[in-house]
Design an enzyme around this catalytic site. Structure first.
Site, PDB file in Angstrom:
ATOM      1  CB  SER A 113       2.766   2.152   6.341  1.00  0.00           C
ATOM      2  OG  SER A 113       1.567   2.382   7.030  1.00  0.00           O
TER       3      SER A 113
ATOM      4  CG  HIS B 232      -0.370   0.316   2.512  1.00  0.00           C
ATOM      5  ND1 HIS B 232      -0.027  -0.656   3.445  1.00  0.00           N
ATOM      6  CD2 HIS B 232      -0.052   1.506   3.087  1.00  0.00           C
ATOM      7  CE1 HIS B 232       0.468  -0.071   4.518  1.00  0.00           C
ATOM      8  NE2 HIS B 232       0.468   1.236   4.324  1.00  0.00           N
TER       9      HIS B 232
ATOM     10  CG  ASP C 147      -0.164  -3.899   2.751  1.00  0.00           C
ATOM     11  OD1 ASP C 147       0.292  -3.302   1.752  1.00  0.00           O
ATOM     12  OD2 ASP C 147      -0.356  -3.348   3.850  1.00  0.00           O
TER      13      ASP C 147
END
EC number: 3.4.21.7
Length: 806
Positions: free
Chosen positions: A756, A618, A661
């Site tokens: 992230s 992502h 992901d």
């Protein structure tokens, strides 16, 4: 009771030990008993010792010790319940299970515990006494019935259980209140249930604990040696209301088991405290307010928060009123709150005396190899792993091993947490281990080389080196030195070794060139033919010292920079990234900053090979063009990167299979591997991180105002089994089998936006392994909402294929 036909009672008692095996013994390496009644024999195997113990007639043999190198066996009348336990080298203690048990199975015919009072509290009469009652059952008539001293027994197979003659002249006999063993039923929440039920309450067969099919899970038996995760038997390893198991039905991950509650009262608990010791599981005070001032919700109420931590589910955990408690092994006492917006929080409980909270928390060893001077009596480092890789037991803890080497008894020995120390002047630092079958071991530490070096303390780490001027480079060992073939021939104290073929001054028959032809038993060189975890040894030329260990240094790795081994030791940090602590510069050298081509940091990532970075898919949503991204390696500051940092463009992007992901970035050129840039190690395919393993997240992400951005931060988080994470009150079934959870369920922060794609890194053996890629979470640092990470081990084949073919 005693009016049956006693003529046939001998049929009830088979010879003790007939058909027995070592499975009927509890084994503890490195433990020795102080026993007054014992016999010594020459024996080359534990099986010989067992046979001698079973044949003994002068006393009841409850235990034996086997000395491998001395070829000696000692059989004894006592065990660890009645005798003090000492740590000792080259000895294995075997204790008969039946004499260690304080509970009864069935009607207690084989009960051999030491309870000597009746249900009404009357002291039992000795079975050999004739007063005040002349017994029908005496040791001379029933030698195999265990009629020792005045202990409760069941020599006549009475259905009501063990009994005894009493010392009250008016009461001839009375039954004893012996608790039931948890092999047919359970006490409390079944934490100690050791039975063989292997079906769930709906009748589904349980999945074996050592299997990852049909459900992958974190409860690996070898990682939880004290939880008895055998076969597919129902167990309660994690503080649930009752035993459970993973099921053999692919559609049903887990389910509780229907274990009946024991009718007898549970064994007496340990001391109940009004203050905090360890994790506070024995705290029974009346504090009912959380650290932030919220009033606690009553444990027997379901408003405002529904839960299963009720007095009915946890009958032995003192869930009274709304008092703070720790029923499930959390870090410290907590409670549900009366605030509908705050589900649960920790409580502020004053510590007992000088003890600090969490003294039983197991710390990991440093990756940078520490060293010690002399015997290491002044060693003050933070290594907490033994030479065979076992975790150390905290010095203030009595679990799994009872001992007297406590901070109170040795106030000057710096017995902090579970750090390796040498409080008694042994040859080097050591510790008690977390393995119930191994009492203690020496630690994974090297002796400092050279002269004039200073003593290592908690703030200083040094890399030991081999003194190649006095010993050839090959005169070193790997691991425990089983393959060592050098020519060292003196012990750690400088005593000359006895030749392996010699029988003077010490006679021996086991470890000879003939019996171990492949062990390299040449001349009088130090060797390790029996795989001793403490390293090479030899028989000595000192008539008063049979054997001793040799001082062989570890070989220096031929690789300058091994994966997962930073050159700067990461600091121990109890916090999380939110409000967390700053990392030591370059202590996480695989951390990268993923940036736009204009230099804006927006995601993290992990260097796994000189030209490859692993991150979250992502993070690449803003552009499919590799030129839109670049990475910076070796930096500590987010802004104004240091001059030695490396900025490298991205040449190719590879997103994970099935919309996972996870993504691989191929760099324009390989990174220069140095002391500031080192790849992380990858796990083995499908490896499962054990539940509650302490792992680490790093990044420059959002700290929600708790500390300024700009410097790399770190946080320590326990892994949470997906079974728990997917509960309704947490992430409600959102976590996939290809993901894992980590965080604190009682509501302090974890990694946040901006981290992230960054690493969830876990310490294993002697290195850091990348187990997760930071993926998602419900908000940032929200109570009951742990972070979710892509499980890297599920994508090893994909990672290897992409790197190989591109």
């Amino acid at each position: 009771m005693e009016y049956g036909k006693v003529i046939f009672l001998f049929l009830l008692f088979l010879k003790s030990g007939q058909g027995e095996s070592l499975e009927n013994y509890i084994k503890t390496e490195g433990a020795s008993l102080s026993n007054s009644q014992k016999k010594q024999f020459v024996a080359s195997s534990t099986e010989e010792c067992e046979a001698l113990c079973e044949k003994e007639t002068e006393f009841v043999c409850r235990s034996f010790e086997h000395y491998n190198k001395e070829q000696k066996c000692v059989i004894m009348s006592e065990n660890s319940k009645t005798s003090s336990v000492e740590r000792k080298r080259d000895v294995v203690l075997f204790e008969k299970r039946i004499y260690l048990s304080d509970c009864k199975s069935g009607n207690g015919r084989n009960y051999r515990g030491t309870l000597s009072k009746t249900k009404s509290g009357i002291t039992c009469q000795k079975w050999s006494d004739l007063s005040p009652h002349v017994p029908n059952y005496a040791p001379s008539k029933y030698p195999d019935a265990g009629l020792e001293k005045n202990y409760c027994r069941n020599p006549d197979d009475d259905v009501k259980g063990p009994w005894c003659y009493t010392t009250n002249p008016d009461i001839r006999y009375e039954y004893c209140d012996v608790p039931e063993c948890e092999d047919e039923c359970m006490h409390c929440s079944g934490e100690n249930y050791r039975g063989t039920i292997s079906k769930t309450e709906s009748g589904i067969e349980c999945q074996p604990w050592d299997s990852q099919e049909p459900h992958s899970h974190e409860y690996i038996p070898s990682k939880f040696p004290s939880k008895d995760l055998k076969e597919n038997y129902c167990r309660n390893p994690d503080g649930e209301p009752r035993p459970w198991c993973f099921t053999s039905n692919p559609e049903k991950r887990w389910e509780f088991c229907n274990i009946p509650r024991c009718s007898s009262p549970p064994p007496p608990p340990g001391p109940m405290l009004q203050c905090l010791k360890g994790r506070g599981e024995n705290y029974r005070g009346k504090i009912a307010v959380t650290k932030s001032g919220h009033t606690c919700q009553r444990w027997n109420k379901q408003t405002p928060h529904k839960h299963n931590r009720t007095p009915e589910n946890f009958p032995c955990r003192g869930l009274d009123e709304n008092y703070c408690r720790n029923p499930d092994g959390e870090l410290e006492p907590w409670c549900y709150t009366t605030n509908p917006d705050v589900r649960q929080e920790y409580c502020a409980i004053p510590s007992c005396g000088t003890s600090s909270p969490h003294t039983d928390r197991v710390e990991q060893s440093p990756v940078i190899q520490e060293c010690y001077e002399g015997k290491g009596e002044n060693y003050r480092g933070t290594t907490s792993t033994t030479i065979s890789g076992k975790k150390c037991q905290a010095w203030s803890s009595m679990t799994p091993h009872q001992h007297k080497k406590t901070p109170d008894n040795f106030p000057n020995a710096d017995l902090i947490r579970n750090y390796c120390r040498n409080p008694d002047g042994d040859k080097s630092p050591w510790c008690y281990t977390m393995d119930p079958t191994v009492r203690w071991e020496f630690c994974n530490l090297e002796k400092c080389s050279g002269t004039g070096s200073t003593v290592l303390n908690a703030q200083t780490t040094r890399v030991p080196s081999v003194d190649t001027t006095s010993h050839p480079e090959s005169d070193c060992m790997y691991g425990s030195g089983k393959d060592y073939r050098g020519k060292r021939s003196t012990t750690v104290t400088g005593t000359l070794c006895q030749a392996w073929t010699a029988q003077e001054p010490h006679r021996h028959t086991i470890f000879t060139p003939d019996t171990y032809p492949r062990a390299g038993l040449e001349e009088n060189y130090c060797r390790n033919p029996d795989g001793d975890p403490n390293g090479p040894w030899c028989y000595t030329t000192n008539p008063k010292k049979l054997f001793d260990y040799c001082d062989i240094p570890q070989c220096v790795s031929p690789s300058s920079f091994d994966c997962g081994k930073p050159r700067v030791e990461p600091q121990k940090c109890p916090g999380r990234i939110v409000g967390g602590c700053y990392a030591q510069p370059h202590s996480w050298p695989w951390q990268i900053s993923l940036r736009t081509r204009f230099g804006e940091h927006f995601c993290g990532g992990t260097l796994i090979a000189p030209q490859w970075v692993l991150t979250a898919a992502h993070c690449l949503e803003r552009s499919q063009w590799p030129g839109a991204y670049k990475v910076i390696l070796g930096l500590h500051r987010e802004v104004n990167p240091e001059s030695y940092s490396q900025e490298i463009g991205v040449s190719r992007l590879f997103k994970g299979p099935l919309a996972a992901d996870i993504a691989l970035l191929k760099l324009n050129r390989p990174a220069a591997i140095n002391d500031k840039v080192i790849p992380a190690c990858l796990p083995s395919q499908d490896f499962m991180v054990p539940d509650r393993t302490l792992c680490h997240v790093t990044g420059w992400g959002d700290t929600q105002g708790t500390s300024p951005r700009g410097l790399l931060k770190q946080a320590s988080l326990p892994v949470i089994d997906n079974r728990v994470c997917n509960r309704h009150e947490y992430l409600n079934g959102r976590v996939k089998s290809t993901e894992l959870c980590a965080g604190h369920l009682v509501g302090r922060g974890d990694s946040c936006q901006g981290d992230s794609g960054g690493p969830l890194i876990c310490f294993e053996d002697d290195k850091y392994v990348l187990q997760g890629v930071t993926s998602w979470g419900l908000g940032c640092a929200r109570p009951n909402k742990p972070g979710v990470y892509v499980r890297v081990s599920r994508y090893i084949s994909w990672i290897e294929d992409v790197m190989k073919n591109n």
